[in-house]
Design an enzyme around this catalytic site. Structure first.
Site, PDB file in Angstrom:
ATOM      1  N   ASP A 131       1.067  -0.941  -0.062  1.00  9.82           N
ATOM      2  CA  ASP A 131       0.145  -0.357   0.099  1.00  9.82           C
ATOM      3  C   ASP A 131       0.930   1.391   0.520  1.00  9.82           C
ATOM      4  O   ASP A 131       0.790   2.279  -0.298  1.00  9.82           O
ATOM      5  CB  ASP A 131      -0.968  -0.339   1.239  1.00  9.82           C
ATOM      6  CG  ASP A 131      -2.025  -1.034   1.137  1.00  9.82           C
ATOM      7  OD1 ASP A 131      -1.512  -1.974   0.601  1.00  9.82           O
ATOM      8  OD2 ASP A 131      -3.268  -1.314   2.332  1.00  9.82           O
ATOM      9  N   GLU A 165       1.497 -10.076  11.405  1.00 13.87           N
ATOM     10  CA  GLU A 165       1.326  -8.989  10.493  1.00 13.87           C
ATOM     11  C   GLU A 165       2.913  -8.884   8.887  1.00 13.87           C
ATOM     12  O   GLU A 165       2.904  -9.322   7.821  1.00 13.87           O
ATOM     13  CB  GLU A 165       0.375  -8.302  10.241  1.00 13.87           C
ATOM     14  CG  GLU A 165       0.152  -6.981   8.549  1.00 13.87           C
ATOM     15  CD  GLU A 165      -0.609  -5.764   8.810  1.00 13.87           C
ATOM     16  OE1 GLU A 165      -1.318  -5.226  10.315  1.00 13.87           O
ATOM     17  OE2 GLU A 165      -1.577  -5.650   7.778  1.00 13.87           O
TER      18      GLU A 165
HETATM   19  C1  GLC Z   1      -2.975  -4.615   3.361  1.00 16.75           C
HETATM   20  C2  GLC Z   1      -2.316  -5.573   2.761  1.00 16.75           C
HETATM   21  C3  GLC Z   1      -1.978  -5.995   1.702  1.00 16.75           C
HETATM   22  C4  GLC Z   1      -3.354  -7.128   2.002  1.00 16.75           C
HETATM   23  C5  GLC Z   1      -4.586  -6.318   3.462  1.00 16.75           C
HETATM   24  C6  GLC Z   1      -4.743  -7.398   3.971  1.00 16.75           C
HETATM   25  O1  GLC Z   1      -3.763  -3.543   3.226  1.00 16.75           O
HETATM   26  O2  GLC Z   1      -1.218  -4.468   3.046  1.00 16.75           O
HETATM   27  O3  GLC Z   1      -1.646  -6.075   1.441  1.00 16.75           O
HETATM   28  O4  GLC Z   1      -3.547  -7.586   1.385  1.00 16.75           O
HETATM   29  O5  GLC Z   1      -3.817  -5.961   3.896  1.00 16.75           O
HETATM   30  O6  GLC Z   1      -4.341  -8.281   4.636  1.00 16.75           O
END
Ligand code: GLC
Length: 421
Positions: A163, A393
């Site tokens: 992101d 994460e």
């Molecule tokens: C965040 C990450 C993305 C992922 C999402 C759900 O937005 O940047 O890559 O898919 O979280 O885990």
């Protein structure tokens, strides 16, 4: 912690985030089905419940639109804990979805599931999924290549799955945020804001969402007219690899026309991938399709050329030199951004932290390209991060500290599928 204890924990995380036919990345911060998360989650399920693994991919494709597009989120149930929710996207679909996509890992997962068990029962499922996966891959080539670069553009930073990578800073700076209006972020209610994208980033995310919504999610028009059009090295290399995996499956299923089509798609993408090579930097870098400018940034995605099978001995030496230099400045590979650049921030999301899923893709690519020591180093680092800190994460590449959400599905999955070995 002993390996089988971590195995148990990982399975427990997947079970706890399982909502029956789809899995949420994390119960509180991300309460819906995410596209590439599901592709990774299925790899983890495949190690102990292959039926559930296929089901994860099938539910992802049940959100596919008629033009072939597969959304980045499917909102199976509403949840006030997330912004922007289904009403903000207003895609007019059932089930409600977002209007942008994410890195197309699913076909590569389908190959992995198939290789677990190629019996008749699973062949039926693969045959049903095949045209859907092909339609999505074709959509990238048609709706996302109005400039005939031979590679797809992303029209929103979220489409990269990375992101707030600084690769998007300059291209997104031309996005007009003056009419975004008031909105309330929910992510910073759950997590420390120093580990999340900034307010400026979020304004741009919302403005680009509003842009697509105003065009009624007409993907052809968005692909031509979006103020943010970038060829992301990550999506490109992942799509190229996914096309190779789909080609492999087409061949197994005896689908001759698809084999011919995919061969030419792979050849074209392989040739065109050179557009992302930045000879000054000595790496594959994302490039702004509007201005033609390279991001000039080495990110973890730069090393995905190996995964895509884009090999060139002179370029590969330069890439491995970067990897070696980077490995000397962090304790754990692979930081999402080159620590030598000023934008590096060891805790801020995609501007420094290490992510298990990218480690897997890069490690897998290095292994198939014969760079076994590097592949093993990345795997060993990932293993240590998860064993010591848990299913976070993402991780600080300097200290190893787990950050962002805990009990994360894709981290658990990467443990089961790859890191534990
Ligand atoms: C965040 C990450 C993305 C992922 C999402 C759900 O937005 O940047 O890559 O898919 O979280 O885990």
């Amino acid at each position: 912690m002993a390996r089988d204890e971590v195995d148990l924990m990982a399975r427990q995380v997947l079970r706890q985030n399982d909502r029956g036919t789809y899995t949420v990345p994390n119960g509180s911060v991300y309460p819906f089905q995410w596209n590439w998360d599901s592709a990774f989650v299925a790899m983890g399920f495949a190690t102990f419940d292959l039926d559930r693994a296929w089901c994860e991919i099938e539910s992802l494709f049940s959100g596919q639109w008629s033009d072939g597009f597969v959304p980045h989120i499917i909102f199976w149930k509403d949840d006030a804990g997330y912004f922007p929710g289904p009403a903000v996207w207003s895609s007019g679909r059932s089930p409600p979805t977002s209007g942008i996509t994410q890195p197309p890992v699913a076909a590569s997962t389908a190959r992995i599931l198939w290789e677990h068990d190629a019996s008749k029962m699973h062949e039926m499922r693969l045959r049903r999924l095949f045209p859907k996966m092909l339609a999505w891959h074709r959509w990238f080539a048609s709706a996302r290549d109005s400039q005939h670069i031979g590679l797809p553009v992303i029209v929103h930073p979220w489409e990269s799955g990375r992101d707030n990578s600084p690769e998007w800073d300059i291209p997104a700076s031309s996005v007009d945020v003056s009419r975004v209006g008031a909105y309330e972020r929910r992510d910073t209610g759950h997590l420390d804001e120093r580990m999340r994208p900034t307010r400026v980033d979020y304004d741009r995310y919302v403005a680009l969402l509003q842009f697509g919504r105003a065009l009624n999610w007409d993907h052809e028009r968005i692909g031509r007219e979006s103020p943010f059009r970038v060829v992301d090295v990550g999506v490109t290399m992942i799509l190229l690899r996914a096309n190779r995996d789909l080609l492999f499956l087409a061949d197994k299923l005896g689908l001759d026309d698809a084999v011919t089509e995919l061969r030419s798609t792979v050849d074209r993408m392989e040739r065109c991938a050179s557009w992302l090579w930045d000879d000054e930097i000595g790496a594959y870098c994302s490039r702004d399709a509007v201005t033609g400018r390279s991001s000039q940034l080495v990110t973890s995605a730069s090393f995905l050329s190996f995964y895509a099978g884009v090999l060139d001995s002179a370029r590969d030496v330069r890439l491995l030199n970067h990897l070696s230099r980077i490995s000397r400045s962090v304790k754990f590979l692979l930081p999402s951004l080159d620590p030598a650049v000023p934008e590096f921030d060891a805790r801020r999301y995609w501007r420094g932290p290490a992510w298990a899923v990218i480690n897997y893709l890069v490690g897998n690519g290095l292994q198939s390209a014969g760079h076994y020591d590097w592949a093993e180093r990345i795997r060993a680092d990932t293993r240590r991060l998860i064993e010591v800190h848990g299913m976070y994460e993402y991780f600080c590449p300097l200290s190893g500290l787990g950050i962002g959400g805990d009990d994360f599905s894709w981290t658990a999955s990467i443990w089961l599928h790859w890191a534990r070995q």
